[in-house]
Design a protein around this motif. Structure first.
Motif, PDB file in Angstrom:
ATOM      1  N   GLN A   1       0.826  -1.205   0.000  1.00  0.00           N
ATOM      2  CA  GLN A   1       0.000   0.000   0.000  1.00  0.00           C
ATOM      3  C   GLN A   1       0.861   1.256   0.000  1.00  0.00           C
ATOM      4  O   GLN A   1       0.604   2.207  -0.750  1.00  0.00           O
ATOM      5  CB  GLN A   1      -0.922  -0.003   1.225  1.00  0.00           C
ATOM      6  N   SER A   2       1.904   1.252   0.835  1.00  0.00           N
ATOM      7  CA  SER A   2       2.795   2.409   0.903  1.00  0.00           C
ATOM      8  C   SER A   2       3.525   2.628  -0.410  1.00  0.00           C
ATOM      9  O   SER A   2       3.670   3.771  -0.878  1.00  0.00           O
ATOM     10  CB  SER A   2       3.800   2.207   2.041  1.00  0.00           C
ATOM     11  N   HIS A   3       3.960   1.545  -1.036  1.00  0.00           N
ATOM     12  CA  HIS A   3       4.684   1.658  -2.309  1.00  0.00           C
ATOM     13  C   HIS A   3       3.778   2.237  -3.392  1.00  0.00           C
ATOM     14  O   HIS A   3       4.210   3.110  -4.172  1.00  0.00           O
ATOM     15  CB  HIS A   3       5.187   0.272  -2.720  1.00  0.00           C
ATOM     16  N   ILE A   4       2.536   1.764  -3.460  1.00  0.00           N
ATOM     17  CA  ILE A   4       1.597   2.293  -4.460  1.00  0.00           C
ATOM     18  C   ILE A   4       1.307   3.764  -4.194  1.00  0.00           C
ATOM     19  O   ILE A   4       1.259   4.584  -5.132  1.00  0.00           O
ATOM     20  CB  ILE A   4       0.300   1.459  -4.458  1.00  0.00           C
ATOM     21  N   ASP A   5       1.139   4.138  -2.939  1.00  0.00           N
ATOM     22  CA  ASP A   5       0.840   5.536  -2.597  1.00  0.00           C
ATOM     23  C   ASP A   5       1.995   6.467  -2.951  1.00  0.00           C
ATOM     24  O   ASP A   5       1.779   7.658  -3.206  1.00  0.00           O
ATOM     25  CB  ASP A   5       0.528   5.654  -1.107  1.00  0.00           C
ATOM     26  N   GLN A   6       3.216   5.942  -2.970  1.00  0.00           N
ATOM     27  CA  GLN A   6       4.378   6.776  -3.271  1.00  0.00           C
ATOM     28  C   GLN A   6       4.514   7.081  -4.762  1.00  0.00           C
ATOM     29  O   GLN A   6       5.318   7.938  -5.138  1.00  0.00           O
ATOM     30  CB  GLN A   6       5.655   6.085  -2.774  1.00  0.00           C
ATOM     31  N   HIS A   7       3.749   6.384  -5.587  1.00  0.00           N
ATOM     32  CA  HIS A   7       3.831   6.591  -7.042  1.00  0.00           C
ATOM     33  C   HIS A   7       2.446   6.998  -7.544  1.00  0.00           C
ATOM     34  O   HIS A   7       1.541   6.164  -7.624  1.00  0.00           O
ATOM     35  CB  HIS A   7       4.305   5.323  -7.745  1.00  0.00           C
ATOM     36  N   PRO A   8       2.257   8.264  -7.868  1.00  0.00           N
ATOM     37  CA  PRO A   8       0.924   8.787  -8.217  1.00  0.00           C
ATOM     38  C   PRO A   8       0.224   8.014  -9.331  1.00  0.00           C
ATOM     39  O   PRO A   8      -0.991   7.805  -9.265  1.00  0.00           O
ATOM     40  CB  PRO A   8       1.216  10.228  -8.645  1.00  0.00           C
ATOM     41  N   HIS A   9       0.957   7.569 -10.364  1.00  0.00           N
ATOM     42  CA  HIS A   9       0.286   6.871 -11.459  1.00  0.00           C
ATOM     43  C   HIS A   9      -0.227   5.506 -10.998  1.00  0.00           C
ATOM     44  O   HIS A   9      -1.314   5.076 -11.413  1.00  0.00           O
ATOM     45  CB  HIS A   9       1.224   6.723 -12.648  1.00  0.00           C
ATOM     46  N   LEU A  10       0.504   4.845 -10.114  1.00  0.00           N
ATOM     47  CA  LEU A  10       0.019   3.571  -9.570  1.00  0.00           C
ATOM     48  C   LEU A  10      -1.168   3.795  -8.642  1.00  0.00           C
ATOM     49  O   LEU A  10      -2.138   3.030  -8.652  1.00  0.00           O
ATOM     50  CB  LEU A  10       1.140   2.852  -8.821  1.00  0.00           C
ATOM     51  N   LYS A  11      -1.092   4.845  -7.854  1.00  0.00           N
ATOM     52  CA  LYS A  11      -2.176   5.145  -6.920  1.00  0.00           C
ATOM     53  C   LYS A  11      -3.472   5.448  -7.666  1.00  0.00           C
ATOM     54  O   LYS A  11      -4.557   4.973  -7.289  1.00  0.00           O
ATOM     55  CB  LYS A  11      -1.791   6.328  -6.027  1.00  0.00           C
ATOM     56  N   LYS A  12      -3.372   6.226  -8.738  1.00  0.00           N
ATOM     57  CA  LYS A  12      -4.554   6.572  -9.519  1.00  0.00           C
ATOM     58  C   LYS A  12      -5.177   5.326 -10.142  1.00  0.00           C
ATOM     59  O   LYS A  12      -6.404   5.147 -10.135  1.00  0.00           O
ATOM     60  CB  LYS A  12      -4.184   7.580 -10.599  1.00  0.00           C
ATOM     61  N   GLN A  13      -4.337   4.451 -10.672  1.00  0.00           N
ATOM     62  CA  GLN A  13      -4.841   3.241 -11.308  1.00  0.00           C
ATOM     63  C   GLN A  13      -5.446   2.288 -10.279  1.00  0.00           C
ATOM     64  O   GLN A  13      -6.439   1.609 -10.554  1.00  0.00           O
ATOM     65  CB  GLN A  13      -3.707   2.567 -12.073  1.00  0.00           C
ATOM     66  N   LYS A  14      -4.856   2.236  -9.081  1.00  0.00           N
ATOM     67  CA  LYS A  14      -5.404   1.385  -8.032  1.00  0.00           C
ATOM     68  C   LYS A  14      -6.790   1.877  -7.605  1.00  0.00           C
ATOM     69  O   LYS A  14      -7.708   1.085  -7.372  1.00  0.00           O
ATOM     70  CB  LYS A  14      -4.473   1.357  -6.822  1.00  0.00           C
ATOM     71  N   GLU A  15      -6.950   3.190  -7.492  1.00  0.00           N
ATOM     72  CA  GLU A  15      -8.255   3.740  -7.118  1.00  0.00           C
ATOM     73  C   GLU A  15      -9.298   3.386  -8.180  1.00  0.00           C
ATOM     74  O   GLU A  15     -10.452   3.078  -7.853  1.00  0.00           O
ATOM     75  CB  GLU A  15      -8.142   5.251  -6.950  1.00  0.00           C
ATOM     76  N   LEU A  16      -8.906   3.419  -9.438  1.00  0.00           N
ATOM     77  CA  LEU A  16      -9.816   3.067 -10.515  1.00  0.00           C
ATOM     78  C   LEU A  16     -10.224   1.597 -10.421  1.00  0.00           C
ATOM     79  O   LEU A  16     -11.409   1.259 -10.508  1.00  0.00           O
ATOM     80  CB  LEU A  16      -9.157   3.347 -11.870  1.00  0.00           C
TER      81      LEU A  16
END
Length: 328
Positions: free
Chosen positions: A181-196
């Motif tokens: 979770q922390s790793h995904i949150d540190q990378h905006p493009h991954l975070k955006k795709q995860k939210e989708l």
């Protein structure tokens, strides 16, 4: 694209790798190098001595053994990394009888000469880290299942040992999930795709992380059908003349992706009208029921979950296809 005249096959083992340089006259130069950073540099020096720095290199996907070598070579020159099943099938067409590391390297070189596979592009560093964390989480969950099974059959003092191990495993599972979770949150493009992805009913944090780890970057796939094939979820049609056998999924792709999409496919039946209608058609045709779910085998409709177009709509509840089309 102009392809190099020289091709070179690489057969990778744990401690060494064999190479076979094939020239335009169909003659080989073979050599063995240690599978270490020193061996990688020796290999480049050997290529230079034989005027082969522009050669098309080809190797199989061999997991951890060939990972570092592939990354090193991708920074230096044209290298392709192909599925071992393709090399095996190619060997059958030649009626190959010998099975040695040297012979395998030459077989890979001939495959490269004939098929000219595309260059391999290493995944971004954040994807490499995410893949490692997802693999580790899967290993821990497997260990947890094994210990839970042992707990049911253990009595006396041994039971305390199993319970202690289970507590440690659970701590590590929680830790790795937090790291993901922390790793995904540190990378905006991954975070955006995860939210989708997480907005789709049935796609939780674990499934979203797995999809991001093994599908990104999505632009390497030219169509949704290629994504389906990559996961091994495409139908494997078996038909000859008037005979038609069962049509299972191919299972010739990423096993973690198939595992991650299993339960979301169950949820898709309740939220995606296209999947629900597909499942009803299977029932009407006499498709057998899964023992646990009392509904048609989930493997049968995972494929349309990721491949069928839901009527042109883009709402997240209509399935993974919408999410793929929306940008991951």
């Amino acid at each position: 694209m102009t392809h190099p005249t020289l091709v070179l096959g690489i057969d990778v083992a744990k401690a060494k790798f064999d190479v076979a340089l094939l020239n335009a006259e169909d003659k080989y130069r073979s050599k063995v190098f240690p599978n270490t950073p020193v061996g990688y540099r020796q290999f480049l020096e050997w290529l230079t001595r034989h005027d082969a720095r522009e050669a098309h290199l080809c190797m199989e996907t061999t997991g951890a053994y060939g990972r570092d070598l592939a990354r090193f070579l991708a920074q230096q020159q044209f290298v392709s990394v192909v599925n071992p099943a393709q090399i095996h099938a190619f060997g059958k067409t030649e009626l190959t009888r010998a099975k040695t590391d040297k012979a395998d390297a030459r077989l890979i070189a001939r495959y490269c000469q004939m098929h000219r596979p595309a260059p391999w592009v290493p995944p971004a560093e954040e994807i490499v880290i995410l893949q490692a964390l997802v693999h580790r989480l899967e290993d821990l969950l497997t260990l947890q299942t094994m210990e839970n099974n042992r707990l049911e059959a253990t009595e006396g003092p041994a039971r305390e040992s199993v319970e202690t191990v289970l507590a440690v495993i659970q701590q590590q599972i929680d830790k790795v999930r937090q790291q993901i979770q922390s790793h995904i949150d540190q990378h905006p493009h991954l975070k955006k795709q995860k939210e989708l992805l997480s907005s789709i009913p049935g796609i939780g944090d674990n499934t979203a992380a797995t999809l991001l780890a093994f599908l990104c970057p999505l632009d390497r796939f030219r169509s949704v059908k290629q994504v389906v094939a990559y996961a091994g979820l495409n139908p494997c049609i078996r038909q000859s003349g008037q005979w038609a056998g069962k049509t299972p999924i191919a299972k010739a792709g990423n096993a973690l992706l198939r595992t991650a999409l299993y339960l979301p496919a169950v949820v898709a039946k309740r939220h995606n009208p296209a999947i629900a209608a597909f499942c009803d058609r299977l029932l009407a045709r006499g498709k057998r029921l899964c023992r646990w779910w009392s509904q048609p085998c989930v493997g049968s409709y995972i494929w349309p979950l990721v491949s069928s177009s839901p009527g042109g709509h883009s709402t997240p509840t209509l399935g993974l296809h919408s999410a793929l089309q929306a940008g991951i």
